[in-house]
Design a protein around this motif. Structure first.
Motif, PDB file in Angstrom:
ATOM      1  N   PHE A   1       0.867  -1.183   0.000  1.00  0.00           N
ATOM      2  CA  PHE A   1       0.000   0.000   0.000  1.00  0.00           C
ATOM      3  C   PHE A   1       0.899   1.227   0.000  1.00  0.00           C
ATOM      4  O   PHE A   1       1.887   1.292   0.729  1.00  0.00           O
ATOM      5  CB  PHE A   1      -0.905   0.001   1.246  1.00  0.00           C
ATOM      6  N   LYS A   2       0.568   2.186  -0.863  1.00  0.00           N
ATOM      7  CA  LYS A   2       1.392   3.403  -0.896  1.00  0.00           C
ATOM      8  C   LYS A   2       0.538   4.590  -1.335  1.00  0.00           C
ATOM      9  O   LYS A   2      -0.595   4.425  -1.820  1.00  0.00           O
ATOM     10  CB  LYS A   2       2.585   3.230  -1.837  1.00  0.00           C
ATOM     11  N   TRP A   3       1.106   5.767  -1.145  1.00  0.00           N
ATOM     12  CA  TRP A   3       0.448   7.011  -1.594  1.00  0.00           C
ATOM     13  C   TRP A   3       1.199   7.512  -2.813  1.00  0.00           C
ATOM     14  O   TRP A   3       2.417   7.658  -2.783  1.00  0.00           O
ATOM     15  CB  TRP A   3       0.470   8.061  -0.492  1.00  0.00           C
ATOM     16  N   MET A   4       0.458   7.757  -3.914  1.00  0.00           N
ATOM     17  CA  MET A   4       1.057   8.291  -5.136  1.00  0.00           C
ATOM     18  C   MET A   4       0.339   9.584  -5.490  1.00  0.00           C
ATOM     19  O   MET A   4      -0.859   9.569  -5.774  1.00  0.00           O
ATOM     20  CB  MET A   4       0.920   7.277  -6.283  1.00  0.00           C
ATOM     21  N   ASN A   5       1.081  10.686  -5.450  1.00  0.00           N
ATOM     22  CA  ASN A   5       0.478  12.002  -5.713  1.00  0.00           C
ATOM     23  C   ASN A   5      -0.759  12.227  -4.849  1.00  0.00           C
ATOM     24  O   ASN A   5      -1.805  12.665  -5.328  1.00  0.00           O
ATOM     25  CB  ASN A   5       0.122  12.141  -7.195  1.00  0.00           C
ATOM     26  N   SER A   6      -0.643  11.870  -3.593  1.00  0.00           N
ATOM     27  CA  SER A   6      -1.683  12.031  -2.572  1.00  0.00           C
ATOM     28  C   SER A   6      -2.870  11.089  -2.771  1.00  0.00           C
ATOM     29  O   SER A   6      -3.870  11.186  -2.079  1.00  0.00           O
ATOM     30  CB  SER A   6      -2.172  13.483  -2.471  1.00  0.00           C
ATOM     31  N   HIS A   7      -2.768  10.143  -3.722  1.00  0.00           N
ATOM     32  CA  HIS A   7      -3.831   9.157  -3.923  1.00  0.00           C
ATOM     33  C   HIS A   7      -3.411   7.816  -3.314  1.00  0.00           C
ATOM     34  O   HIS A   7      -2.284   7.361  -3.530  1.00  0.00           O
ATOM     35  CB  HIS A   7      -4.117   8.947  -5.418  1.00  0.00           C
ATOM     36  N   PRO A   8      -4.319   7.157  -2.574  1.00  0.00           N
ATOM     37  CA  PRO A   8      -3.993   5.839  -2.037  1.00  0.00           C
ATOM     38  C   PRO A   8      -4.030   4.787  -3.139  1.00  0.00           C
ATOM     39  O   PRO A   8      -4.978   4.728  -3.927  1.00  0.00           O
ATOM     40  CB  PRO A   8      -5.098   5.600  -1.000  1.00  0.00           C
TER      41      PRO A   8
END
Length: 200
Positions: A64-71
């Protein structure tokens, strides 16, 4: 620190769209603790149409990660965009039994709290009888052992620093006057000056 109303399953997210070429999926979150929910190894039940190849199956979080503030979540067995697109729009649920303080720190169900002994300075002073939910905070109804009165205790870390489910108790450090100085039905209320002297 909070209490939650009991239910069989919790809805924690929805898979919105495929992201990239390696099977990643963007999430719509229904939980206030995504980093605690979507840990590697976490397993979710899928809510999908009966026609979906994923009907009746579960998925396990790989990353699980955050990419450009999107989960964004990666799931076991979903390694490319085609597989990711086949599961888009699925809603993720987690069994209540899988929800524990280890998964989400400082959160318990009402039925887990009711009946716990209330310990102050090493002594049992009462028992939790109910949980009230309010916008600002949750309150624990505590029936005092000394005189059967019920006192409402704010369920916050400063006043309830420890909840020990395995021992069936919670520890309280109430401010002066919360337990022993509250007037009973047949006692006159203290004067304002007395309350100030008591540190209220």
């Amino acid at each position: 620190m909070s209490a939650k109303s009991a239910r069989t399953q919790l809805r924690v997210g929805r898979l919105v769209k495929a992201h990239g070429l390696k099977g990643a999926l963007k999430l719509e979150l229904y939980t206030d603790d995504p980093d605690g929910r979507f840990v590697p190894g976490a397993e979710f039940t899928l809510q999908v149409p009966e026609s979906s190849p994923w009907h009746g199956k579960t998925v396990t979080v790989r990353e699980f990660k955050w990419m450009n503030s999107h989960p964004v979540v990666f799931l076991d067995g979903i390694d490319d965009r085609t597989a990711a697109e086949s599961i888009v729009r699925a809603i993720l649920w987690i069994d209540q039994d899988a929800v524990a303080p280890v998964v989400e720190d400082d959160a318990w169900y009402d039925h887990q709290l009711v009946g716990l002994d209330v310990v102050r300075d090493g002594e049992v002073v009462g028992r939790v009888t109910r949980v009230d939910h309010f916008p600002a905070q949750d309150l624990l109804g505590v029936q005092l052992a000394a005189d059967d009165r019920e006192v409402l205790v704010p369920f916050v870390k400063a006043i309830v620093p420890e909840v020990d489910m395995s021992a069936g108790r919670l520890v309280v450090t109430p401010p002066a006057g919360l337990f022993e100085d509250l007037p009973g039905d047949d006692e006159p209320r203290p004067e304002a000056g007395d309350e100030a002297d008591a540190g209220s």
